[in-house]
Write a protein that holds these residues in place. Structure first.
Motif, PDB file in Angstrom:
ATOM      1  N   PRO A 153       6.931  -5.476   2.446  1.00 51.94           N
ATOM      2  CA  PRO A 153       7.059  -6.597   3.379  1.00 51.94           C
ATOM      3  C   PRO A 153       8.141  -6.301   4.434  1.00 51.94           C
ATOM      4  O   PRO A 153       9.265  -5.951   4.083  1.00 51.94           O
ATOM      5  CB  PRO A 153       7.472  -7.772   2.478  1.00 51.94           C
ATOM      6  N   LYS A 154       7.755  -6.354   5.679  1.00 50.76           N
ATOM      7  CA  LYS A 154       8.641  -6.215   6.830  1.00 50.76           C
ATOM      8  C   LYS A 154       9.275  -4.837   7.004  1.00 50.76           C
ATOM      9  O   LYS A 154      10.167  -4.665   7.829  1.00 50.76           O
ATOM     10  CB  LYS A 154       9.735  -7.283   6.803  1.00 50.76           C
ATOM     11  N   THR A 155       8.829  -3.838   6.244  1.00 50.68           N
ATOM     12  CA  THR A 155       9.344  -2.476   6.421  1.00 50.68           C
ATOM     13  C   THR A 155       8.390  -1.467   5.808  1.00 50.68           C
ATOM     14  O   THR A 155       7.524  -1.811   5.009  1.00 50.68           O
ATOM     15  CB  THR A 155      10.758  -2.315   5.815  1.00 50.68           C
ATOM     16  N   THR A 156       8.555  -0.224   6.184  1.00 50.88           N
ATOM     17  CA  THR A 156       7.792   0.879   5.602  1.00 50.88           C
ATOM     18  C   THR A 156       8.774   1.976   5.222  1.00 50.88           C
ATOM     19  O   THR A 156       9.596   2.382   6.050  1.00 50.88           O
ATOM     20  CB  THR A 156       6.764   1.432   6.609  1.00 50.88           C
ATOM     21  N   LEU A 157       8.704   2.436   3.990  1.00 54.50           N
ATOM     22  CA  LEU A 157       9.524   3.555   3.550  1.00 54.50           C
ATOM     23  C   LEU A 157       8.775   4.847   3.857  1.00 54.50           C
ATOM     24  O   LEU A 157       7.591   4.963   3.542  1.00 54.50           O
ATOM     25  CB  LEU A 157       9.805   3.472   2.056  1.00 54.50           C
ATOM     26  N   LEU A 158       9.463   5.806   4.447  1.00 53.16           N
ATOM     27  CA  LEU A 158       8.867   7.089   4.806  1.00 53.16           C
ATOM     28  C   LEU A 158       9.677   8.213   4.174  1.00 53.16           C
ATOM     29  O   LEU A 158      10.907   8.227   4.291  1.00 53.16           O
ATOM     30  CB  LEU A 158       8.865   7.268   6.324  1.00 53.16           C
ATOM     31  N   VAL A 159       8.983   9.150   3.529  1.00 52.42           N
ATOM     32  CA  VAL A 159       9.645  10.280   2.875  1.00 52.42           C
ATOM     33  C   VAL A 159       8.793  11.523   3.088  1.00 52.42           C
ATOM     34  O   VAL A 159       7.563  11.461   2.997  1.00 52.42           O
ATOM     35  CB  VAL A 159       9.795  10.058   1.352  1.00 52.42           C
ATOM     36  N   VAL A 160       9.446  12.650   3.352  1.00 51.41           N
ATOM     37  CA  VAL A 160       8.784  13.949   3.282  1.00 51.41           C
ATOM     38  C   VAL A 160       9.620  14.763   2.303  1.00 51.41           C
ATOM     39  O   VAL A 160      10.838  14.877   2.448  1.00 51.41           O
ATOM     40  CB  VAL A 160       8.700  14.655   4.651  1.00 51.41           C
ATOM     41  N   THR A 161       8.965  15.313   1.276  1.00 51.19           N
ATOM     42  CA  THR A 161       9.694  15.978   0.207  1.00 51.19           C
ATOM     43  C   THR A 161       9.173  17.383  -0.075  1.00 51.19           C
ATOM     44  O   THR A 161       8.007  17.681   0.182  1.00 51.19           O
ATOM     45  CB  THR A 161       9.652  15.111  -1.081  1.00 51.19           C
ATOM     46  N   MET A 204       0.836  -1.176   0.000  1.00 48.11           N
ATOM     47  CA  MET A 204       0.000   0.000   0.000  1.00 48.11           C
ATOM     48  C   MET A 204       0.879   1.236   0.000  1.00 48.11           C
ATOM     49  O   MET A 204       1.939   1.260   0.619  1.00 48.11           O
ATOM     50  CB  MET A 204      -0.907   0.000   1.217  1.00 48.11           C
ATOM     51  N   MET A 205       0.419   2.275  -0.673  1.00 43.92           N
ATOM     52  CA  MET A 205       1.142   3.534  -0.738  1.00 43.92           C
ATOM     53  C   MET A 205       0.194   4.669  -0.393  1.00 43.92           C
ATOM     54  O   MET A 205      -0.960   4.681  -0.839  1.00 43.92           O
ATOM     55  CB  MET A 205       1.703   3.730  -2.142  1.00 43.92           C
ATOM     56  N   ARG A 206       0.690   5.608   0.412  1.00 48.69           N
ATOM     57  CA  ARG A 206      -0.111   6.771   0.800  1.00 48.69           C
ATOM     58  C   ARG A 206       0.704   8.018   0.496  1.00 48.69           C
ATOM     59  O   ARG A 206       1.885   8.104   0.863  1.00 48.69           O
ATOM     60  CB  ARG A 206      -0.449   6.697   2.281  1.00 48.69           C
ATOM     61  N   VAL A 207       0.097   8.977  -0.179  1.00 49.98           N
ATOM     62  CA  VAL A 207       0.726  10.256  -0.500  1.00 49.98           C
ATOM     63  C   VAL A 207      -0.237  11.344  -0.060  1.00 49.98           C
ATOM     64  O   VAL A 207      -1.413  11.328  -0.429  1.00 49.98           O
ATOM     65  CB  VAL A 207       1.008  10.382  -2.017  1.00 49.98           C
ATOM     66  N   GLU A 208       0.273  12.294   0.753  1.00 45.87           N
ATOM     67  CA  GLU A 208      -0.613  13.365   1.193  1.00 45.87           C
ATOM     68  C   GLU A 208       0.182  14.629   1.480  1.00 45.87           C
ATOM     69  O   GLU A 208       1.346  14.566   1.886  1.00 45.87           O
ATOM     70  CB  GLU A 208      -1.410  12.949   2.426  1.00 45.87           C
ATOM     71  N   PRO A 209      -0.445  15.779   1.263  1.00 46.81           N
ATOM     72  CA  PRO A 209       0.219  17.032   1.601  1.00 46.81           C
ATOM     73  C   PRO A 209       0.237  17.218   3.117  1.00 46.81           C
ATOM     74  O   PRO A 209      -0.680  16.777   3.818  1.00 46.81           O
ATOM     75  CB  PRO A 209      -0.658  18.091   0.925  1.00 46.81           C
ATOM     76  N   ILE A 210       1.308  17.839   3.616  1.00 46.65           N
ATOM     77  CA  ILE A 210       1.352  18.211   5.032  1.00 46.65           C
ATOM     78  C   ILE A 210       1.731  19.682   5.123  1.00 46.65           C
ATOM     79  O   ILE A 210       2.586  20.164   4.377  1.00 46.65           O
ATOM     80  CB  ILE A 210       2.322  17.327   5.850  1.00 46.65           C
ATOM     81  N   LEU A 211       1.068  20.396   5.995  1.00 41.73           N
ATOM     82  CA  LEU A 211       1.294  21.825   6.168  1.00 41.73           C
ATOM     83  C   LEU A 211       2.260  22.056   7.317  1.00 41.73           C
ATOM     84  O   LEU A 211       2.034  21.571   8.430  1.00 41.73           O
ATOM     85  CB  LEU A 211      -0.046  22.517   6.440  1.00 41.73           C
ATOM     86  N   LEU A 212       3.338  22.773   7.049  1.00 42.75           N
ATOM     87  CA  LEU A 212       4.341  23.108   8.065  1.00 42.75           C
ATOM     88  C   LEU A 212       4.591  24.607   8.020  1.00 42.75           C
ATOM     89  O   LEU A 212       5.175  25.110   7.054  1.00 42.75           O
ATOM     90  CB  LEU A 212       5.658  22.359   7.808  1.00 42.75           C
ATOM     91  N   GLU A 213       4.119  25.306   9.033  1.00 42.92           N
ATOM     92  CA  GLU A 213       4.313  26.752   9.147  1.00 42.92           C
ATOM     93  C   GLU A 213       3.959  27.497   7.863  1.00 42.92           C
ATOM     94  O   GLU A 213       4.714  28.339   7.371  1.00 42.92           O
ATOM     95  CB  GLU A 213       5.745  27.064   9.582  1.00 42.92           C
ATOM     96  N   GLY A 214       2.812  27.159   7.301  1.00 40.24           N
ATOM     97  CA  GLY A 214       2.318  27.847   6.116  1.00 40.24           C
ATOM     98  C   GLY A 214       2.874  27.331   4.801  1.00 40.24           C
ATOM     99  O   GLY A 214       2.529  27.843   3.742  1.00 40.24           O
ATOM    100  N   HIS A 215       3.746  26.330   4.832  1.00 40.72           N
ATOM    101  CA  HIS A 215       4.322  25.726   3.633  1.00 40.72           C
ATOM    102  C   HIS A 215       3.780  24.309   3.477  1.00 40.72           C
ATOM    103  O   HIS A 215       3.485  23.642   4.459  1.00 40.72           O
ATOM    104  CB  HIS A 215       5.849  25.664   3.733  1.00 40.72           C
ATOM    105  N   THR A 216       3.690  23.857   2.246  1.00 39.87           N
ATOM    106  CA  THR A 216       3.195  22.509   1.993  1.00 39.87           C
ATOM    107  C   THR A 216       4.325  21.607   1.507  1.00 39.87           C
ATOM    108  O   THR A 216       5.043  21.946   0.571  1.00 39.87           O
ATOM    109  CB  THR A 216       2.071  22.519   0.947  1.00 39.87           C
ATOM    110  N   ALA A 217       4.479  20.483   2.181  1.00 44.95           N
ATOM    111  CA  ALA A 217       5.397  19.420   1.763  1.00 44.95           C
ATOM    112  C   ALA A 217       4.543  18.203   1.437  1.00 44.95           C
ATOM    113  O   ALA A 217       3.343  18.183   1.719  1.00 44.95           O
ATOM    114  CB  ALA A 217       6.388  19.104   2.883  1.00 44.95           C
ATOM    115  N   ILE A 218       5.153  17.198   0.859  1.00 44.95           N
ATOM    116  CA  ILE A 218       4.432  15.978   0.511  1.00 44.95           C
ATOM    117  C   ILE A 218       4.992  14.822   1.336  1.00 44.95           C
ATOM    118  O   ILE A 218       6.204  14.590   1.356  1.00 44.95           O
ATOM    119  CB  ILE A 218       4.570  15.643  -0.989  1.00 44.95           C
ATOM    120  N   ALA A 219       4.100  14.110   2.025  1.00 44.27           N
ATOM    121  CA  ALA A 219       4.478  12.926   2.804  1.00 44.27           C
ATOM    122  C   ALA A 219       4.143  11.689   1.984  1.00 44.27           C
ATOM    123  O   ALA A 219       3.058  11.585   1.412  1.00 44.27           O
ATOM    124  CB  ALA A 219       3.718  12.898   4.123  1.00 44.27           C
TER     125      ALA A 219
END
Length: 100
Positions: free
Chosen positions: A22-30, A1-16
């Motif tokens: 299997p056996k791990t989850t990759l996490l990125v904020v860009t 499964m893959m989830r992509v969503e915008p996140i707001l940080l101090e008025g700026h938008t990044a993408i999570a």
């Protein structure tokens, strides 16, 4: 499964991005300038073999969620990230804000 969503940080938008594998989850904020990632990121590879690409990136280890990635201290950063004032020990959130 893959989830992509915008996140707001101090008025700026990044993408999570969260990729469940299997056996791990990759996490990125860009952002448009760079990204932070979980322990799967190979900072040494970016600094050595891909240095000519000037990639702005940082890595935090031991994280399991996007929120933990943002709050964790960075374990390593690329040389180009250092040029922006991003250093090991600062939080992922602080690094992302410098990438805005």
């Amino acid at each position: 499964m893959m989830r992509v969503e915008p996140i707001l940080l101090e008025g700026h938008t990044a993408i999570a991005i969260e990729v469940k594998l299997p056996k791990t989850t990759l996490l990125v904020v860009t952002t448009d300038k760079g990204y932070i990632m979980c322990g799967a990121l190979d900072v040494a590879l970016l600094n050595e073999r891909l240095r000519d690409r000037n990639i702005v990136a940082a890595r935090a280890t031991g994280v399991r969620t996007i929120e933990e990635l943002l709050e964790a201290p960075l374990e390593s950063v690329t040389h180009t990230a250092e040029d922006l004032g991003i250093v090991a020990g600062m939080t992922g959130r602080e690094a992302i804000l410098k990438m805005m």
